[in-house]
Design a protein around this motif. Structure first.
Motif, PDB file in Angstrom:
ATOM      1  N   ASN A  26       0.818  -1.198   0.000  1.00 22.27           N
ATOM      2  CA  ASN A  26       0.000   0.000   0.000  1.00 22.27           C
ATOM      3  C   ASN A  26       0.865   1.267   0.000  1.00 22.27           C
ATOM      4  O   ASN A  26       0.597   2.229  -0.740  1.00 22.27           O
ATOM      5  N   ASN A  27       1.923   1.267   0.823  1.00 16.28           N
ATOM      6  CA  ASN A  27       2.827   2.430   0.845  1.00 16.28           C
ATOM      7  C   ASN A  27       3.523   2.618  -0.495  1.00 16.28           C
ATOM      8  O   ASN A  27       3.702   3.750  -0.968  1.00 16.28           O
ATOM      9  N   TYR A  52       1.042   4.102  -2.921  1.00 15.36           N
ATOM     10  CA  TYR A  52       0.792   5.509  -2.591  1.00 15.36           C
ATOM     11  C   TYR A  52       1.922   6.400  -3.099  1.00 15.36           C
ATOM     12  O   TYR A  52       1.686   7.476  -3.672  1.00 15.36           O
ATOM     13  N   HIS A  56       1.625   9.378  -5.929  1.00 17.68           N
ATOM     14  CA  HIS A  56       2.070  10.733  -5.593  1.00 17.68           C
ATOM     15  C   HIS A  56       3.103  11.233  -6.603  1.00 17.68           C
ATOM     16  O   HIS A  56       3.052  12.383  -7.069  1.00 17.68           O
TER      17      HIS A  56
END
Length: 228
Positions: free
Chosen positions: A163-164, A167, A171
């Protein structure tokens, strides 16, 4: 007057039993020796007393009892090749059936069935066995639950890392799109008179140039039907 007939049963008196054993043992060994000499037979006798002491007699030269034992085993093995093997198989089947019956009774007792035929001591032993089994089952269950919890935590860490990572990718992609959409370093005017401000300059309202008055000269020529 003849001797009375002796009842054949275990002699309870220890002294009398030992005396009788010594007399009859000597008589048996004597009869075996006489049989070997008179009939030219090979005779072997092995006797164990109640105290575990061994007595033996062998007629084969040179009093080799092992020779007679080996000869006996060979003879028995030859006879067992036919009927003996089937008899041994039947015996094994009966033994397995007996073991199976015992196991079925034990399983029923563990399930709380057919308890009327067992004694109090047997019930107490059965209770102890069941409690020991329950403790082992609970211990194994705790081990499995601990393993499942560890696996779930490991999966949680993996999903969190994924998930990180996603993300950060989103970004970075949005930042690149924002850089591509920034205006040029100077203000520009399109064909319709719309003014675009230079980056970093003070904001001015966009406007469009429109003529305040029509071209009178062009209008006069058109009224007179003249064309330039």
């Amino acid at each position: 007057m003849g001797r009375g007939k002796i009842e054949i049963k275990r002699i309870e008196n220890t002294s009398n039993r030992q005396v009788t054993f010594s007399k009859r043992r000597n008589g048996l060994l004597k009869k075996a020796s006489e049989l070997a000499v008179l009939c030219d037979a090979q005779v072997g006798v092995i006797i164990f007393s109640c105290t575990g002491k061994m007595f033996n007699f062998c007629s084969s030269p040179p009093n080799n009892l092992q020779y007679l034992i080996d000869r006996y085993q060979k003879q028995v093995s030859v006879q067992d090749d036919g009927f003996g093997s089937r008899q041994q198989l039947m015996y094994e089947i009966e033994r397995m059936k007996s073991e199976n019956d015992k196991l079925e009774v034990f399983i029923k007792q563990c399930l709380g069935q057919d308890l009327t035929s067992i004694s109090l001591n047997d019930i107490m032993q059965l209770e102890q066995q069941l409690e020991s089994s329950i403790d082992k089952v609970r211990k194994r269950k705790e081990e499995l639950l601990s393993q499942q919890l560890s696996n779930l935590r490991r999966k949680e860490h993996i999903l969190e890392d994924q998930n990180n990572y996603l993300y950060r990718m989103m970004h970075d992609e949005h930042a690149m799109v924002a850089v591509d959409q920034k205006p040029g370093p100077s203000a520009m005017m399109d064909l319709f008179g719309n003014v675009y401000q230079q980056e970093g300059a003070s904001e001015l309202p966009a406007y469009r140039l429109q003529p305040m008055q029509p071209n009178l000269q062009q209008a006069g020529f058109m009224n007179h039907g003249l064309q330039l």
